[in-house]
Design an enzyme around this catalytic site. Structure first.
Site, short mmCIF file in Angstrom:
data_model
loop_
_atom_site.label_atom_id
_atom_site.label_comp_id
_atom_site.label_asym_id
_atom_site.label_seq_id
_atom_site.Cartn_x
_atom_site.Cartn_y
_atom_site.Cartn_z
N ASP A 65 0.64 -1.09 -0.03
CA ASP A 65 -0.06 0.23 0.08
C ASP A 65 0.88 1.19 0.05
O ASP A 65 2.01 1.13 0.48
CB ASP A 65 -0.84 0.11 1.38
CG ASP A 65 -2.33 -0.43 1.05
OD1 ASP A 65 -2.61 -0.83 0.02
OD2 ASP A 65 -2.98 -0.34 1.93
N TYR A 67 1.92 5.02 1.55
CA TYR A 67 1.76 5.30 2.80
C TYR A 67 0.56 6.04 3.18
O TYR A 67 0.37 6.84 2.12
CB TYR A 67 3.38 6.11 3.25
CG TYR A 67 4.60 5.39 3.20
CD1 TYR A 67 4.74 4.67 4.17
CD2 TYR A 67 5.46 5.97 2.35
CE1 TYR A 67 6.07 3.75 4.33
CE2 TYR A 67 6.80 5.21 2.32
CZ TYR A 67 6.88 4.16 3.24
OH TYR A 67 8.25 3.71 3.34
N PHE A 78 7.85 2.28 -0.87
CA PHE A 78 8.70 2.48 0.23
C PHE A 78 9.28 3.89 0.29
O PHE A 78 10.31 4.31 1.34
CB PHE A 78 9.81 1.41 0.20
CG PHE A 78 9.46 0.11 0.55
CD1 PHE A 78 9.00 -0.39 1.87
CD2 PHE A 78 9.32 -0.86 -0.49
CE1 PHE A 78 8.64 -1.60 2.17
CE2 PHE A 78 9.03 -2.36 -0.22
CZ PHE A 78 8.64 -2.52 1.26
N HIS A 187 9.59 -8.93 5.54
CA HIS A 187 9.47 -7.79 5.28
C HIS A 187 10.31 -6.66 6.22
O HIS A 187 10.75 -7.04 7.36
CB HIS A 187 7.88 -7.59 5.55
CG HIS A 187 7.59 -6.04 5.11
ND1 HIS A 187 7.67 -4.84 5.74
CD2 HIS A 187 7.02 -5.73 3.98
CE1 HIS A 187 7.11 -3.87 4.96
NE2 HIS A 187 6.67 -4.41 3.94
#
Length: 221
Positions: A65, A67, A78, A187
């Site tokens: 997703d 932020y 990211f 992750h």
């Protein structure tokens, strides 16, 4: 939906834009942006495809997703805008690059510099409602980004795919790891990374070594 992307992507994705699911998705996203605060800004929803063309793509990093905090999302997974503090996952990415390649941790978390070198920073879902993680999941974005991965998988050879976490690894099951170099790890979020499986994976040096083996320029991480 105003779609500003590199021409080599536009040619391949035009069929997706015309499918019923994408029209429904466009209606949903337009309504969300009219009635709520959503991220990234509309002009940056397809930023990953604008900054990194299909032809130039050598590495794919798969996120989930955007932020969902003010000023963070810029359409690259990211990545955050200049002047925005790096979120915890990105800090852990930079720490691993430091440990792996000895590079200093950058002051800016804007990863546009990677995209311009051929790193497709692809979120599975390209939009999100403010302060509501996952709010635009299941609306059609995942179908669209699966189509993106299939084009890369089928039409190119020797791409480095970085799949971090269970979600990315599930989505990456359609990738042919005999044609491409697939790197898997936990992750980089603190919840996951601090329990092992992220630090020490050396994905960034592995990616560069693979690119060298293919006669391609390395990425300046």
């Amino acid at each position: 939906m105003d779609v500003r992307i590199a021409e080599s992507w536009k040619i391949r994705l035009q069929d997706e834009f015309e499918k019923d699911y994408f029209k429904s998705l466009s209606d949903f996203v337009r309504n969300e942006y009219k009635t709520a605060v959503c991220y990234p800004p509309g002009r940056l929803v397809f930023n990953a495809f604008d900054k990194c063309s299909f032809d130039d793509t050598r590495v794919v990093i798969l996120g989930q997703d955007p932020y969902h905090g003010p000023g963070q999302a810029n359409g690259l997974c990211f990545s955050v805008n200049d002047g925005i503090p790096s979120p915890p996952s990105l800090i852990n990415i930079f720490k691993e690059i430091h440990d792996d390649l000895g590079k200093p941790i950058p002051k800016s978390g804007n990863l546009e510099r990677w995209a311009k070198q051929g790193v497709l920073l692809l979120n599975a879902t390209l939009t999100v409602r403010a302060a509501s993680a996952g709010s635009h999941q299941g609306k059609g974005w995942e179908v669209f980004t699966d189509a993106v991965i299939r084009h890369l998988n089928n039409e190119k050879d020797g791409i480095v795919f970085m799949l971090w976490g269970k979600y990315a690894q599930e989505k990456g099951k359609i990738i042919n790891d005999k044609k491409h170099f697939v790197l898997r790890a936990k992750h980089p979020s603190p919840m996951s990374a601090n329990f092992g499986g992220w630090f020490g994976t050396r994905h960034f040096s592995q990616a560069n070594n693979y690119l060298v083996s293919k006669g391609l320029p390395t990425i300046e991480w």
